[in-house]
Design a protein around this motif. Structure first.
Motif, mmCIF file in Angstrom:
data_model
loop_
_atom_site.group_PDB
_atom_site.id
_atom_site.type_symbol
_atom_site.label_atom_id
_atom_site.label_comp_id
_atom_site.label_asym_id
_atom_site.label_seq_id
_atom_site.Cartn_x
_atom_site.Cartn_y
_atom_site.Cartn_z
ATOM 1 N N UNK A 71 0.802 -1.227 0.000
ATOM 2 C CA UNK A 71 0.000 0.000 0.000
ATOM 3 C C UNK A 71 0.832 1.274 0.000
ATOM 4 N N UNK A 72 2.152 1.161 -0.038
ATOM 5 C CA UNK A 72 2.990 2.370 -0.079
ATOM 6 C C UNK A 72 3.033 2.922 -1.497
ATOM 7 N N UNK A 73 3.346 4.207 -1.634
ATOM 8 C CA UNK A 73 3.330 4.866 -2.938
ATOM 9 C C UNK A 73 4.624 4.655 -3.710
ATOM 10 N N UNK A 74 5.762 4.807 -3.050
ATOM 11 C CA UNK A 74 7.051 4.666 -3.721
ATOM 12 C C UNK A 74 7.937 3.717 -2.918
ATOM 13 N N UNK A 75 7.770 2.437 -3.188
ATOM 14 C CA UNK A 75 8.512 1.449 -2.424
ATOM 15 C C UNK A 75 9.864 1.176 -3.080
ATOM 16 N N UNK A 76 10.907 1.120 -2.247
ATOM 17 C CA UNK A 76 12.266 0.831 -2.690
ATOM 18 C C UNK A 76 12.900 -0.161 -1.730
ATOM 19 N N UNK A 77 13.775 -0.974 -2.270
ATOM 20 C CA UNK A 77 14.501 -1.927 -1.452
ATOM 21 C C UNK A 77 15.994 -1.707 -1.630
ATOM 22 N N UNK A 78 16.685 -1.598 -0.511
ATOM 23 C CA UNK A 78 18.134 -1.462 -0.530
ATOM 24 C C UNK A 78 18.732 -2.852 -0.323
ATOM 25 N N UNK A 79 19.493 -3.323 -1.317
ATOM 26 C CA UNK A 79 20.151 -4.626 -1.236
ATOM 27 C C UNK A 79 21.637 -4.384 -1.018
ATOM 28 N N UNK A 80 22.202 -5.045 -0.011
ATOM 29 C CA UNK A 80 23.592 -4.785 0.360
ATOM 30 C C UNK A 80 24.352 -6.081 0.592
ATOM 31 N N UNK A 81 25.520 -6.166 0.002
ATOM 32 C CA UNK A 81 26.572 -7.105 0.400
ATOM 33 C C UNK A 81 27.836 -6.256 0.432
ATOM 34 N N UNK A 82 28.267 -5.898 1.612
ATOM 35 C CA UNK A 82 29.350 -4.923 1.768
ATOM 36 C C UNK A 82 30.579 -5.327 0.960
ATOM 37 N N UNK A 83 31.220 -4.360 0.268
ATOM 38 C CA UNK A 83 30.945 -2.922 0.273
ATOM 39 C C UNK A 83 29.933 -2.474 -0.791
ATOM 40 N N UNK A 84 29.308 -3.430 -1.509
ATOM 41 C CA UNK A 84 28.361 -3.086 -2.578
ATOM 42 C C UNK A 84 26.962 -2.893 -2.020
ATOM 43 N N UNK A 85 26.244 -1.935 -2.606
ATOM 44 C CA UNK A 85 24.880 -1.660 -2.184
ATOM 45 C C UNK A 85 24.127 -1.012 -3.332
#
Length: 375
Positions: free
Chosen positions: A124-138
């Motif tokens: 139900x959110x308007x602008x959904x984003x997901x942050x995917x991280x495997x250090x040091x990449x994100x």
């Protein structure tokens, strides 16, 4: 005769060892194998004592995972207001609320490239984003654009392993008034990526798109490969997604593919483009050939794929009936640099005829680049 038989036996044994090398090496090293992560489809449930309604209580409540913040354990068919929540892989998924995360430690091979594939759906959110991280990449992957008819899409994201044990983090960056208005996550998998090489039969690498992200066998909507602005390492080795929107990686188990088992569908018009830099010799003439078609997914209408090689371009029209098919096209050009950028994009936006909310587009496959003097 005995020597011939012995040679045949040795050749068969060599082939067997080569075919099993990847899985064998992973098993000996104790590293993760291609496929779902530990409890990657969340079918192993938290104990009842770690549940408060749908909310998970305790960082280690979900087997195989560490969760931070407002995380819910969702059963397929559960309702949220007028919305029915479905789950693509099995019967359960998790939902990440504001600033919530799920994490897992994974054993990998140092120096190797890997791709993470996961399925996600907005709620139900308007602008959904997901942050995917495997250090040091994100990387931050926007999921507000829906490409499939049931609301679920699969996303790929790649990284280079710099340690024998890495930590994968999937984090919801949202700040909604209702903490439950976050994305659903299901079916998290991993796949080792092996950098392809150019050969004397093709200057381009991975030109048939056979090497790429893990595709779930039970989810018939392909995998979205994000733009390079969102991922430093491409889940499609050899290629870059040089656009604002993703391209779709498809397989022959669920779609029509012109050649081999994998191909790319350009699903977002001119905002959906793939490119590769090839080594060329100034003054030489080259022949770029490729297949253009449709994926047998009800993507009907007039399509055009634009091909670019250095300063030369070619527009390839394709009239799609949405039932599968392709044609070959050729762009001949004179190299003006030692590095020639080869790129493909779709001229138009197209929607599926059986679902006017789902983007689709032409398929590109079986790309070949050779000097015209080579056989």
């Amino acid at each position: 005769m005995r020597g011939v038989i012995l040679l045949s036996v040795l050749l068969c044994a060599t082939c067997h060892l080569a075919l099993s090398a990847t899985n064998g090496t992973a098993a000996r090293n104790g590293t993760v194998a291609d496929g779902l992560l530990d409890n990657g489809n969340f079918e192993s449930a938290p104990n009842a004592t770690n549940m408060k309604g749908t909310v998970v209580v305790g960082r280690y409540a979900i087997p195989g995972w560490i969760n931070e913040g407002f995380v819910e354990y969702i059963k397929s068919g559960q309702k949220q207001g007028d919305m029915l929540l479905v789950v693509p892989e099995g019967a359960y998924a998790v939902r990440l609320g504001n600033e919530a995360s799920i994490k897992q430690a994974i054993k990998v091979i140092v120096g190797l490239y890997y791709s993470i594939t996961f399925s996600a759906a907005r709620t139900c959110a308007q602008e959904e984003r997901l942050n995917v991280t495997v250090a040091p990449d994100s990387g931050v992957l926007p999921i507000q654009t829906v490409y499939s008819s049931n609301g679920w899409d699969s996303y790929a994201w790649a990284f280079k392993a710099i340690a024998a044990v890495i930590e994968l983090i999937i984090h919801n960056t949202g700040k909604e008034e209702d903490p439950a208005c976050g994305p659903l996550i299901d079916a998290v998998a991993i796949k080792a990526l092996y950098p392809p090489r150019a050969t004397n039969k093709n200057i381009l690498k991975n030109a048939g798109f056979e090497e790429g992200a893990y595709i779930f066998p039970n989810t018939p909507w392909g995998v979205l490969i994000p733009p390079n602005i969102e991922d430093d390492h491409s889940p499609l080795p050899g290629w870059m997604v040089e656009s604002l929107k993703a391209v779709k990686y498809i397989d022959s188990d669920h779609y029509f593919v012109p050649q081999g088992r994998r191909a790319v569908e350009l699903v977002a018009g001119k905002e959906s483009a793939i490119a590769q830099i090839a080594r060329t010799t100034i003054g030489k003439t080259y022949r770029l050939s490729f297949s253009v078609g449709d994926a047998n997914n009800s993507c009907v209408g007039s399509m055009v794929v634009e091909a670019f090689a250095g300063k030369d371009t070619l527009k390839v029209p394709y009239e799609s009936k949405g039932t599968g098919g392709f044609k070959r096209a050729v762009l001949t050009f004179l190299a003006v640099s030692t590095r020639t950028r080869v790129m493909f994009l779709s001229t138009f936006y197209t929607m599926r005829s059986d679902d006017f909310s789902s983007l689709c587009g032409p398929v590109v496959d079986d790309v070949k680049l050779l000097s015209v003097h080579q056989p």
